[in-house]
Design a protein around this motif. Structure first.
Motif, mmCIF file in Angstrom:
data_model
loop_
_atom_site.group_PDB
_atom_site.id
_atom_site.type_symbol
_atom_site.label_atom_id
_atom_site.label_comp_id
_atom_site.label_asym_id
_atom_site.label_seq_id
_atom_site.Cartn_x
_atom_site.Cartn_y
_atom_site.Cartn_z
ATOM 1 N N ILE A 83 0.840 -1.200 0.000
ATOM 2 C CA ILE A 83 0.000 0.000 0.000
ATOM 3 C C ILE A 83 0.875 1.250 0.000
ATOM 4 O O ILE A 83 0.640 2.181 -0.767
ATOM 5 N N GLU A 84 1.903 1.272 0.816
ATOM 6 C CA GLU A 84 2.794 2.431 0.882
ATOM 7 C C GLU A 84 3.525 2.643 -0.442
ATOM 8 O O GLU A 84 3.684 3.780 -0.891
ATOM 9 N N ARG A 85 3.966 1.553 -1.097
ATOM 10 C CA ARG A 85 4.624 1.679 -2.407
ATOM 11 C C ARG A 85 3.650 2.201 -3.460
ATOM 12 O O ARG A 85 4.021 3.019 -4.300
ATOM 13 N N MET A 86 2.405 1.731 -3.405
ATOM 14 C CA MET A 86 1.389 2.207 -4.349
ATOM 15 C C MET A 86 1.149 3.706 -4.161
ATOM 16 O O MET A 86 1.076 4.463 -5.125
ATOM 17 N N ILE A 87 1.074 4.148 -2.920
ATOM 18 C CA ILE A 87 0.866 5.570 -2.633
ATOM 19 C C ILE A 87 2.047 6.383 -3.149
ATOM 20 O O ILE A 87 1.869 7.432 -3.777
ATOM 21 N N GLU A 88 3.259 5.900 -2.909
ATOM 22 C CA GLU A 88 4.454 6.612 -3.359
ATOM 23 C C GLU A 88 4.478 6.706 -4.885
ATOM 24 O O GLU A 88 4.798 7.761 -5.448
ATOM 25 N N LYS A 89 4.126 5.642 -5.573
ATOM 26 C CA LYS A 89 4.116 5.647 -7.039
ATOM 27 C C LYS A 89 3.084 6.657 -7.556
ATOM 28 O O LYS A 89 3.365 7.411 -8.493
ATOM 29 N N MET A 90 1.911 6.698 -6.944
ATOM 30 C CA MET A 90 0.884 7.643 -7.365
ATOM 31 C C MET A 90 1.335 9.083 -7.107
ATOM 32 O O MET A 90 1.082 9.974 -7.911
ATOM 33 N N ARG A 91 2.026 9.290 -6.002
ATOM 34 C CA ARG A 91 2.542 10.623 -5.680
ATOM 35 C C ARG A 91 3.564 11.051 -6.735
ATOM 36 O O ARG A 91 3.566 12.199 -7.183
ATOM 37 N N GLU A 92 4.437 10.123 -7.153
ATOM 38 C CA GLU A 92 5.435 10.424 -8.187
ATOM 39 C C GLU A 92 4.767 10.790 -9.507
ATOM 40 O O GLU A 92 5.309 11.571 -10.285
ATOM 41 N N GLN A 93 3.600 10.225 -9.778
ATOM 42 C CA GLN A 93 2.857 10.525 -11.004
ATOM 43 C C GLN A 93 2.068 11.831 -10.890
ATOM 44 O O GLN A 93 1.366 12.214 -11.811
ATOM 45 N N GLY A 94 2.171 12.485 -9.740
ATOM 46 C CA GLY A 94 1.498 13.765 -9.548
ATOM 47 C C GLY A 94 0.030 13.651 -9.185
ATOM 48 O O GLY A 94 -0.716 14.624 -9.272
ATOM 49 N N LYS A 95 -0.402 12.493 -8.773
ATOM 50 C CA LYS A 95 -1.802 12.303 -8.405
ATOM 51 C C LYS A 95 -2.032 12.787 -6.975
ATOM 52 O O LYS A 95 -1.221 12.529 -6.088
ATOM 53 N N ASP A 96 -3.142 13.490 -6.789
ATOM 54 C CA ASP A 96 -3.505 13.992 -5.467
ATOM 55 C C ASP A 96 -4.134 12.852 -4.685
ATOM 56 O O ASP A 96 -5.177 12.326 -5.058
#
Length: 178
Positions: A83-96
């Motif tokens: 879950i934490e890796r998924m959140i980090e990946k989404m953050r890198e993609q600029g997703k709020d």
């Protein structure tokens, strides 16, 4: 305890006849009053009117940085890592990744009941007229299932969240919190 079928039936048949004029406040707690009409299952022409309060606690803004504070009950450390890796990946993609967390307090002890001997149509018409006449902006009129009436109250809270979400989101944006 209600069966899944009872819960589904109550969710599908519950109707909010008159929503409150107000929505869930963005920066404070909000108190709603409800009148819940339900026809007794085994007695024709008997309607139960329940009245009570429910309080929506101030919506909490949850951002990715604070996900570590969330409890993922039933998830092991491996799942939490994914879950934490998924959140980090989404953050890198600029997703709020911010979202609003809503909570409610329901004081069941403050619920009163009245049994009326009349048709549901007649009781509904009288209650709706009284609600219009008094004009209480915090009052909701709900029609639900007698045995699973608490589920009907939950359905009302979900409807209030859906109606309030755009307003709350806008308020957070306007203050630069999103």
């Amino acid at each position: 305890m209600h069966s899944p079928d009872d819960v589904q039936y109550a969710m599908e048949t519950t109707r909010v006849l008159r929503p409150p004029d107000r929505r869930i406040d963005t920066f404070g707690d909000t108190r709603f009053e409800f009148l819940l009409l339900s026809e007794l299952m085994d007695s024709a022409g008997q309607i139960r009117i329940r009245s009570g309060d429910i309080e929506a606690v101030r919506p909490r803004l949850v951002k990715p940085e604070s996900y570590q504070d969330l409890e993922f009950e039933g998830f092991d450390d491996k799942a939490r890592g994914r879950i934490e890796r998924m959140i980090e990946k989404m953050r890198e993609q600029g997703k709020d990744m911010a979202f609003l967390n809503y909570g409610f307090r329901f004081a069941r002890g403050k619920v009163t009941e009245e049994l009326v001997h009349d048709s549901l149509d007649e009781v509904r018409a009288r209650v709706m007229e009284d609600a219009r006449r008094t004009g209480n902006p915090a009052q909701a009129v709900i029609e639900g299932v007698d045995d699973a009436w608490e589920v009907s109250v939950v359905k009302f809270t979900l409807d209030m969240i859906m109606a309030s979400l755009p307003i709350n989101h806008f308020d957070f944006q306007r203050r630069g919190l999103l």
